[in-house]
Design a protein around this motif. Sequence first.
Motif, PDB file in Angstrom:
ATOM      1  N   LEU A  33       0.829  -1.206   0.000  1.00 62.63           N
ATOM      2  CA  LEU A  33       0.000   0.000   0.000  1.00 62.63           C
ATOM      3  C   LEU A  33       0.863   1.256   0.000  1.00 62.63           C
ATOM      4  O   LEU A  33       0.588   2.216  -0.730  1.00 62.63           O
ATOM      5  N   SER A  41      -1.799   6.518   1.235  1.00 61.78           N
ATOM      6  CA  SER A  41      -2.226   5.124   1.383  1.00 61.78           C
ATOM      7  C   SER A  41      -3.307   4.968   2.454  1.00 61.78           C
ATOM      8  O   SER A  41      -4.232   4.172   2.288  1.00 61.78           O
ATOM      9  N   GLY A 187      -3.763   2.789  -4.754  1.00 64.77           N
ATOM     10  CA  GLY A 187      -3.790   2.201  -3.419  1.00 64.77           C
ATOM     11  C   GLY A 187      -5.099   1.502  -3.117  1.00 64.77           C
ATOM     12  O   GLY A 187      -5.134   0.525  -2.352  1.00 64.77           O
TER      13      GLY A 187
END
Length: 375
Positions: A33, A41, A187
């Motif tokens: 991520l 993220s 993400g």
Amino acid sequence: MQSLVKILIPRQLFMLLILSTGLLNHVILIPNLLTAAGRDSWLSVLLVYPIAIFFSWLIYFIVKKSPKEGLFSLMKQRLGRVFSTILFIPMMLFLLTSCYLTLRDLMIWLSAYFLADAPIFMINIILISVCFLVTLSGIKAMAIASGFLLPIVMLLGFFIAFTNIHHKDPSLLFPVLAEGYAPLMKGAIYGLAGLLEIYVVILLQPYSQEPIKFRQMFVLLLILTGLILGPLSAAIMEFGPTDAVNFRYPAYEQWRILSIGEYISNLDFFALYQWLSGALIRVGLFMYLLCAFFTSKKQPYRLNPKLVVVMYLLLFGLMMIKVETFYFYSAVYDYFLPACMVFFLVQILFSVVLVLVFNKKGDHHGKNSKVETTS
């Protein structure tokens, strides 16, 4: 699965999932991520949470409309053994691949931080032997073990979160969207890959004594989201978005900087407890569910030991294939996690369609039988 005797209450079922899926969300997912979205993220996780709630409701709908034996047993009854087995293959590949990636990632971490001088072969033998015993012990033993392991794992998580609070700078979470919407959307792919793994609830449904409720699914999703969001945001606040991206295990690095006063430090061995608890339950459970696909008649939750041996020999063979660490992590980032997101989206929607078709045909068959009886 008609011969199964229900032995798990939903609470035990969800503790299994929190330990197994929590390891993915807490360890494997966070560095990917950070690589995909950087500072944004944590915002990606919040973005996909409402989407995950909708898909968790679809999973609840599938469970509710499926018989007590579960969706996959229903598929085998309605579609036949050959065609249903073809439809089972993607799920079986996911379970086997997840076990391999979990063990490989754990082995790399152990070799880097704790067992640098130990032979890789010995680490593999020990890990796979323990996982083999976990699978062979049965799903009830795993559920009972989770009841002991999970509270300690969660207490340690809260401990590290609050003890390191003086290292955290919330201003490092901002500004958001500094690089536009592209990192945020990228993400989101990885966030969904972790949260949609709650589809495994469908595989565990046949073992539940009581009907699964949507509020239980909601709480489970909330906990899994917290397992991503907590250490992810903490990594950014403690190390900054640039350094956090460079760490392979940001959650572990938070243990390495922990100190209490002048004399208490180096408590990162607690992380070893957390990692091993999640990894052993995850591999043991997923291998159990994988072997269950090949077992037509089960004694009360006991698998054929020969089948379990064969599957673990296959896993051991995969583990003995030498793979460079860089290529392994690149494959997880570029292929496995995006593929998981697509797989679960398709699998959930396909399962909903199957349930609707099966129920419609069942109602139609029931009406025809009633008409023939009255005539």
